[in-house]
Design an enzyme around this catalytic site. Structure first.
Site, PDB file in Angstrom:
ATOM      1  CG  LEU A   1      -2.196   0.879   1.015  1.00 56.36           C
ATOM      2  CD1 LEU A   1      -3.182   0.302   0.003  1.00 56.36           C
ATOM      3  CD2 LEU A   1      -2.915   1.075   2.344  1.00 56.36           C
TER       4      LEU A   1
ATOM      5  NE  ARG B   1       8.730  -2.461   3.487  1.00 58.99           N
ATOM      6  CZ  ARG B   1       9.489  -1.562   2.887  1.00 58.99           C
ATOM      7  NH1 ARG B   1      10.782  -1.614   2.991  1.00 58.99           N
ATOM      8  NH2 ARG B   1       8.955  -0.589   2.172  1.00 58.99           N
TER       9      ARG B   1
ATOM     10  NE  ARG C   1      10.786  -3.502 -11.572  1.00 65.26           N
ATOM     11  CZ  ARG C   1      10.229  -2.324 -11.844  1.00 65.26           C
ATOM     12  NH1 ARG C   1       8.961  -2.242 -12.148  1.00 65.26           N
ATOM     13  NH2 ARG C   1      10.947  -1.216 -11.820  1.00 65.26           N
TER      14      ARG C   1
ATOM     15  CD  GLU D   1       8.790  -6.631 -17.846  1.00 66.49           C
ATOM     16  OE1 GLU D   1       9.367  -5.604 -18.248  1.00 66.49           O
ATOM     17  OE2 GLU D   1       7.945  -6.636 -16.960  1.00 66.49           O
TER      18      GLU D   1
ATOM     19  CG  HIS E   1       7.006  -2.775 -17.710  1.00 65.22           C
ATOM     20  ND1 HIS E   1       8.029  -3.384 -17.041  1.00 65.22           N
ATOM     21  CD2 HIS E   1       6.702  -1.687 -16.955  1.00 65.22           C
ATOM     22  CE1 HIS E   1       8.330  -2.706 -15.941  1.00 65.22           C
ATOM     23  NE2 HIS E   1       7.530  -1.668 -15.879  1.00 65.22           N
TER      24      HIS E   1
ATOM     25  CB  ALA F   1       1.115   0.677 -15.836  1.00 60.59           C
TER      26      ALA F   1
END
Ligand SMILES: O=C(O)C(=O)CO
Length: 310
Positions: free
Chosen positions: A147, A170, A227, A256, A274, A276
């Site tokens: 987040l 985390r 990723r 990739e 890839h 975005a």
């Protein structure tokens, strides 16, 4: 020949993948003296060890596909600053930068809104392509893995669709109203959708493993805008092929530009290359940020998007 402002500046080494817009490139080269690797057939470290200007490079601009290894750093003895055009840092030897006192700046939050839009677009696409009315978005339980600024923008958008948001990261974020799961497996077991937007590092490599996918279940959808290696891709392919999860929207892949061929066959999978962040708005904001970061670095001020590297 008249000396320009750039002649008096310390050297900025720009690795190839910096997404320049031509007008920006002009402005940039007026402001900063740059070293470029025009012949990319020569290996980077050979270029650096043979180029006389390498010794004067003070700042380096890199991108996701231009790894900054300890060998690269060792070829740049005067380097004090690494600026990456990405939000992610997994292509940079952070420990070596730390050891050498090199400051790092990233793309900060310039991509967050575009990546969040893209994640939501992928999700709608996956659900609407394969589903009948009972699989529409409203009321879906969405678990966000990571987040940060992207994850938070995704949450804002999906809340407006009537989704019920929870998250894993985390640490629990005290200012956030959504339920927190300290463990991705529990988050998956309580979600219809997982949005993956955390950073890739040793702790998060393959954080979405087979167990997590099985816990998400046969109707579950995974969206990955982080990723590729956050997901165990071989297991993802198996789970999709065997119907052990319901679908996936993927903007990133483990190796990739390689995309597992099985994925092209599946109707419940939406693939994107890839992309975005590929908007004019993101890149304009990035360019301003890069200039501001270099100006800050060369006037001994803190970077605007300084990465915490301790
Ligand atoms: O910002 C990042 O980390 C990206 O992947 C951009 O493509």
């Amino acid at each position: 020949m008249a000396t320009t402002k750039a002649d008096q500046q310390p050297i900025v080494f720009t690795l190839r993948s910096f997404p320049f817009i031509p007008s920006f490139e002009e402005r940039f080269s007026e402001k900063f003296k740059t070293l470029k690797r025009n012949d990319i057939s020569m290996p980077l470290n050979q270029f650096l060890t043979t180029h006389p200007q390498s010794h004067s490079v003070r700042a380096l601009i890199c991108g996701a596909h231009t790894p900054v290894t300890s060998e690269t750093l060792n070829s740049l003895p005067s380097l004090g600053c690494v600026l990456t055009t990405t939000a992610g840092l997994d292509h940079i030897d952070l420990a070596e930068c730390r050891r050498r006192g090199i400051v790092i700046g990233n793309a900060g939050t310039v991509y967050s809104e575009d990546v969040a839009d893209f994640a939501v677009a992928l999700l709608i696409d996956v659900l609407r392509r394969i589903s009948s009315a009972d699989r529409f978005l409203g009321g879906k339980h969405v678990g966000i893995v990571g987040l940060g600024s992207i994850g938070f923008e995704v949450a804002k958008r999906l809340e407006a669709f009537g989704c019920i948001i929870s998250y894993n990261s985390r640490k629990k974020k005290p200012s956030v109203p959504f339920p927190y799961y300290s463990n991705v497996l529990d988050l998956a077991a309580n979600s219809d959708v997982l949005i993956i937007s955390c950073e890739l590092n040793n702790e998060t490599f393959h954080i979405i493993n087979k167990d997590v996918m099985l816990a998400l279940g046969k109707e579950g959808v995974i969206i990955n805008v982080g990723r590729g290696a956050l997901i165990d891709e071989k297991e993802l392919v198996q789970c999709l092929v065997k119907g052990e999860i319901g679908g996936a929207g993927l903007d990133v892949f483990e190796n990739e530009p390689h995309v597992p061929v099985e994925l092209f066959e599946l109707d419940n999978v939406v693939l994107a290359p890839h992309k975005a962040v590929l908007t004019l708005e993101s890149f304009s904001a990035l360019h301003e940020l890069v200039i501001a970061n270099l100006e800050a670095f060369f006037s001994n001020k803190p970077l605007l998007s300084l990465v915490k590297n301790d």
